[in-house]
Design a protein around this motif. Structure first.
Motif, PDB file in Angstrom:
ATOM      1  N   ARG A  72      37.900  24.557  35.903  1.00  0.00           N
ATOM      2  CA  ARG A  72      37.657  23.122  36.089  1.00  0.00           C
ATOM      3  C   ARG A  72      37.502  22.406  34.756  1.00  0.00           C
ATOM      4  NH1 ARG A  72      34.944  25.304  40.564  1.00  0.00           N
ATOM      5  NH2 ARG A  72      32.978  25.533  39.428  1.00  0.00           N
ATOM      6  N   LEU A  73      36.855  23.080  33.801  1.00  0.00           N
ATOM      7  CA  LEU A  73      36.664  22.480  32.482  1.00  0.00           C
ATOM      8  C   LEU A  73      38.007  22.240  31.787  1.00  0.00           C
ATOM      9  CD1 LEU A  73      34.645  21.626  30.248  1.00  0.00           C
ATOM     10  CD2 LEU A  73      34.722  23.988  29.430  1.00  0.00           C
ATOM     11  N   LEU A  74      38.923  23.209  31.940  1.00  0.00           N
ATOM     12  CA  LEU A  74      40.237  23.100  31.306  1.00  0.00           C
ATOM     13  C   LEU A  74      41.256  22.371  32.178  1.00  0.00           C
ATOM     14  CD1 LEU A  74      40.559  26.731  29.826  1.00  0.00           C
ATOM     15  CD2 LEU A  74      39.874  24.638  28.633  1.00  0.00           C
ATOM     16  N   LYS A  75      40.811  21.953  33.371  1.00  0.00           N
ATOM     17  CA  LYS A  75      41.713  21.333  34.348  1.00  0.00           C
ATOM     18  C   LYS A  75      42.915  22.234  34.615  1.00  0.00           C
ATOM     19  CE  LYS A  75      40.324  16.628  33.123  1.00  0.00           C
ATOM     20  NZ  LYS A  75      40.772  15.289  32.655  1.00  0.00           N
ATOM     21  N   ALA A  76      42.591  23.518  34.838  1.00  0.00           N
ATOM     22  CA  ALA A  76      43.623  24.535  35.032  1.00  0.00           C
ATOM     23  C   ALA A  76      43.520  25.181  36.407  1.00  0.00           C
ATOM     24  CB  ALA A  76      43.510  25.608  33.949  1.00  0.00           C
ATOM     25  N   GLU A  77      42.965  24.455  37.392  1.00  0.00           N
ATOM     26  CA  GLU A  77      42.875  25.004  38.743  1.00  0.00           C
ATOM     27  C   GLU A  77      44.272  25.109  39.347  1.00  0.00           C
ATOM     28  OE1 GLU A  77      40.094  21.732  39.356  1.00  0.00           O
ATOM     29  OE2 GLU A  77      38.920  23.148  40.582  1.00  0.00           O
ATOM     30  N   SER A  78      44.535  26.212  40.013  1.00  0.00           N
ATOM     31  CA  SER A  78      45.854  26.426  40.599  1.00  0.00           C
ATOM     32  C   SER A  78      45.747  27.326  41.824  1.00  0.00           C
ATOM     33  CB  SER A  78      46.804  27.075  39.581  1.00  0.00           C
ATOM     34  OG  SER A  78      46.371  28.385  39.256  1.00  0.00           O
ATOM     35  N   ARG A  79      46.777  27.308  42.628  1.00  0.00           N
ATOM     36  CA  ARG A  79      46.828  28.194  43.793  1.00  0.00           C
ATOM     37  C   ARG A  79      46.865  29.651  43.343  1.00  0.00           C
ATOM     38  NH1 ARG A  79      46.897  27.442  49.437  1.00  0.00           N
ATOM     39  NH2 ARG A  79      47.108  29.533  50.289  1.00  0.00           N
ATOM     40  N   PHE A  80      47.571  29.920  42.244  1.00  0.00           N
ATOM     41  CA  PHE A  80      47.627  31.274  41.698  1.00  0.00           C
ATOM     42  C   PHE A  80      46.220  31.765  41.360  1.00  0.00           C
ATOM     43  CE2 PHE A  80      47.657  34.186  38.110  1.00  0.00           C
ATOM     44  CZ  PHE A  80      48.604  35.132  38.483  1.00  0.00           C
ATOM     45  N   GLY A  81      45.438  30.910  40.686  1.00  0.00           N
ATOM     46  CA  GLY A  81      44.079  31.295  40.319  1.00  0.00           C
ATOM     47  C   GLY A  81      43.203  31.540  41.527  1.00  0.00           C
ATOM     48  N   ALA A  82      43.370  30.700  42.563  1.00  0.00           N
ATOM     49  CA  ALA A  82      42.575  30.872  43.782  1.00  0.00           C
ATOM     50  C   ALA A  82      42.908  32.195  44.470  1.00  0.00           C
ATOM     51  CB  ALA A  82      42.826  29.701  44.728  1.00  0.00           C
ATOM     52  N   GLU A  83      44.199  32.529  44.530  1.00  0.00           N
ATOM     53  CA  GLU A  83      44.598  33.788  45.162  1.00  0.00           C
ATOM     54  C   GLU A  83      44.110  34.983  44.350  1.00  0.00           C
ATOM     55  OE1 GLU A  83      45.903  34.186  48.046  1.00  0.00           O
ATOM     56  OE2 GLU A  83      46.191  32.061  48.481  1.00  0.00           O
ATOM     57  N   LEU A  84      44.242  34.905  43.025  1.00  0.00           N
ATOM     58  CA  LEU A  84      43.780  36.003  42.178  1.00  0.00           C
ATOM     59  C   LEU A  84      42.280  36.174  42.296  1.00  0.00           C
ATOM     60  CD1 LEU A  84      44.357  38.159  40.029  1.00  0.00           C
ATOM     61  CD2 LEU A  84      44.092  36.381  38.277  1.00  0.00           C
ATOM     62  N   ASP A  85      41.555  35.063  42.373  1.00  0.00           N
ATOM     63  CA  ASP A  85      40.101  35.122  42.498  1.00  0.00           C
ATOM     64  C   ASP A  85      39.700  35.821  43.788  1.00  0.00           C
ATOM     65  OD1 ASP A  85      37.410  34.139  41.451  1.00  0.00           O
ATOM     66  OD2 ASP A  85      37.417  33.301  43.476  1.00  0.00           O
ATOM     67  N   SER A  86      40.384  35.508  44.885  1.00  0.00           N
ATOM     68  CA  SER A  86      40.062  36.146  46.164  1.00  0.00           C
ATOM     69  C   SER A  86      40.348  37.640  46.127  1.00  0.00           C
ATOM     70  CB  SER A  86      40.852  35.486  47.294  1.00  0.00           C
ATOM     71  OG  SER A  86      40.401  34.176  47.520  1.00  0.00           O
ATOM     72  N   LEU A  87      41.491  38.018  45.556  1.00  0.00           N
ATOM     73  CA  LEU A  87      41.826  39.441  45.445  1.00  0.00           C
ATOM     74  C   LEU A  87      40.813  40.179  44.577  1.00  0.00           C
ATOM     75  CD1 LEU A  87      45.700  39.151  45.022  1.00  0.00           C
ATOM     76  CD2 LEU A  87      44.480  40.063  47.003  1.00  0.00           C
ATOM     77  N   SER A  88      40.419  39.539  43.484  1.00  0.00           N
ATOM     78  CA  SER A  88      39.419  40.145  42.606  1.00  0.00           C
ATOM     79  C   SER A  88      38.089  40.314  43.325  1.00  0.00           C
ATOM     80  CB  SER A  88      39.235  39.271  41.356  1.00  0.00           C
ATOM     81  OG  SER A  88      38.182  39.764  40.549  1.00  0.00           O
ATOM     82  N   ASP A  89      37.689  39.295  44.102  1.00  0.00           N
ATOM     83  CA  ASP A  89      36.416  39.362  44.826  1.00  0.00           C
ATOM     84  C   ASP A  89      36.417  40.482  45.862  1.00  0.00           C
ATOM     85  OD1 ASP A  89      35.550  37.272  43.330  1.00  0.00           O
ATOM     86  OD2 ASP A  89      35.494  35.797  44.950  1.00  0.00           O
ATOM     87  N   VAL A  90      37.521  40.648  46.573  1.00  0.00           N
ATOM     88  CA  VAL A  90      37.598  41.704  47.580  1.00  0.00           C
ATOM     89  C   VAL A  90      37.403  43.073  46.943  1.00  0.00           C
ATOM     90  CG1 VAL A  90      39.137  42.906  49.180  1.00  0.00           C
ATOM     91  CG2 VAL A  90      39.017  40.420  49.214  1.00  0.00           C
ATOM     92  N   ILE A  91      38.027  43.274  45.796  1.00  0.00           N
ATOM     93  CA  ILE A  91      37.932  44.577  45.134  1.00  0.00           C
ATOM     94  C   ILE A  91      36.571  44.767  44.475  1.00  0.00           C
ATOM     95  CG2 ILE A  91      38.855  45.993  43.258  1.00  0.00           C
ATOM     96  CD1 ILE A  91      41.605  44.770  43.870  1.00  0.00           C
ATOM     97  N   ALA A  92      36.130  43.754  43.706  1.00  0.00           N
ATOM     98  CA  ALA A  92      34.903  43.898  42.921  1.00  0.00           C
ATOM     99  C   ALA A  92      33.643  43.864  43.776  1.00  0.00           C
ATOM    100  CB  ALA A  92      34.836  42.803  41.851  1.00  0.00           C
ATOM    101  N   PHE A  93      33.639  43.075  44.872  1.00  0.00           N
ATOM    102  CA  PHE A  93      32.427  42.890  45.658  1.00  0.00           C
ATOM    103  C   PHE A  93      32.525  43.427  47.083  1.00  0.00           C
ATOM    104  CE2 PHE A  93      32.815  39.110  42.778  1.00  0.00           C
ATOM    105  CZ  PHE A  93      31.995  39.636  41.798  1.00  0.00           C
ATOM    106  N   GLY A  94      33.682  43.962  47.440  1.00  0.00           N
ATOM    107  CA  GLY A  94      33.849  44.563  48.752  1.00  0.00           C
ATOM    108  C   GLY A  94      34.188  46.033  48.655  1.00  0.00           C
TER     109      GLY A  94
END
Length: 267
Positions: A72-94
């Motif tokens: 958000r600070l860099l105004k770099a929000e993207s669908r790619f980032g959202a998908e990568l974040d979800s995949l990372s969360d599933v692995i790291a926290f699930g």
């Protein structure tokens, strides 16, 4: 051309690299926790590898809290980032916490223990899928009210490790018993996919006369995490669970106020 259009055309903008690199790093730390858990299995339980396994997940949680803010600070929000974040969360926290708990305790019940480990991992995936798909909009706490639906994935991972924290503090093997760990993992899995309203940063309102005290408390907790992490994490987990009934009541008040057309805080 916005960041989503750039991604669709096969490329990321330069400013999108830092937040996505942080997300990827969180994923790596999550998997590193599994690596330490594998090393700890069958060895002296006090070698420190279990502590490192939890520490890796905690670092992943810190990074998960940073990547979105950097985007958000860099105004770099993207669908790619959202998908990568979800995949990372599933692995790291699930997936990673489920495997760590299985190797630490649940493997003593090979078939049923693995089912509870799976429940934790799958519930994390289902929670994130629900969030991404924006389903159950009418039943879940409205985002504008600042509440979350169920406990978030990083918090779920931290809570799932509570028996392990207690084992590290007391060295009492009772906390390692699968008959203790399995129901606890099942409870956390349920809370992640439940419709229970839980606090988010946006729902917390501090009165002006206690804001300095809140800063002091945050500093003391941060210091305690370094001096005695397992007792501190146990206390934080207990406080988080104790806050759930309060968050349910707070959201009920917000919901009633909205039905009456009154803004929360107004008389």
């Amino acid at each position: 051309m916005n960041s989503d259009e750039r991604t669709a055309r096969g490329g990321l903008s330069l400013r999108a690299v830092p937040p996505n690199a942080i997300t990827a790093l969180a994923l790596c730390f999550g998997l590193t926790g599994v690596r330490y858990a594998i090393s700890a299995t069958g060895t002296d339980p006090h070698t420190g590898d279990w502590e490192r396994a939890i520490g890796a997940i905690i670092v992943a949680g810190v990074l998960d809290g940073i990547d979105g803010r950097v985007a958000r600070l860099l105004k770099a929000e993207s669908r790619f980032g959202a998908e990568l974040d979800s995949l990372s969360d599933v692995i790291a926290f699930g997936v990673s916490p489920a495997i760590i708990l299985y190797l630490w305790s649940l493997q003593q019940l090979p078939r049923f223990g693995w089912i509870f480990a799976l429940a934790l991992a799958v519930s994390c995936a289902l929670r994130l899928a629900r969030f991404n798909a924006r389903i159950d909009i009418e039943d879940q706490p409205h985002k504008s009210a600042g509440f979350l639906t169920g406990i978030p994935a990083p918090a779920g991972a931290g809570l799932a490790f509570t028996p392990l924290y207690l084992w590290l503090v007391t060295e009492n093997e009772w906390f390692r018993e699968p008959f203790v760990v399995a129901p606890w993992a099942g409870l956390i899995a349920f809370l992640m996919i439940s419709n229970v309203a839980t606090y988010s940063w946006g729902s917390i309102r501090l009165r002006r006369h206690i804001r300095l005290e809140a800063i002091l408390l945050a500093a003391l907790i941060g210091t305690a995490l370094f001096s005695d992490p397992w007792i501190t994490l146990t206390a934080v987990s207990a406080a988080y669970l104790a806050a759930i009934p309060l968050s349910i009541r707070s959201y009920a008040k917000v919901k009633r106020a909205r039905k009456l057309g009154v803004q929360p805080g107004q008389s």
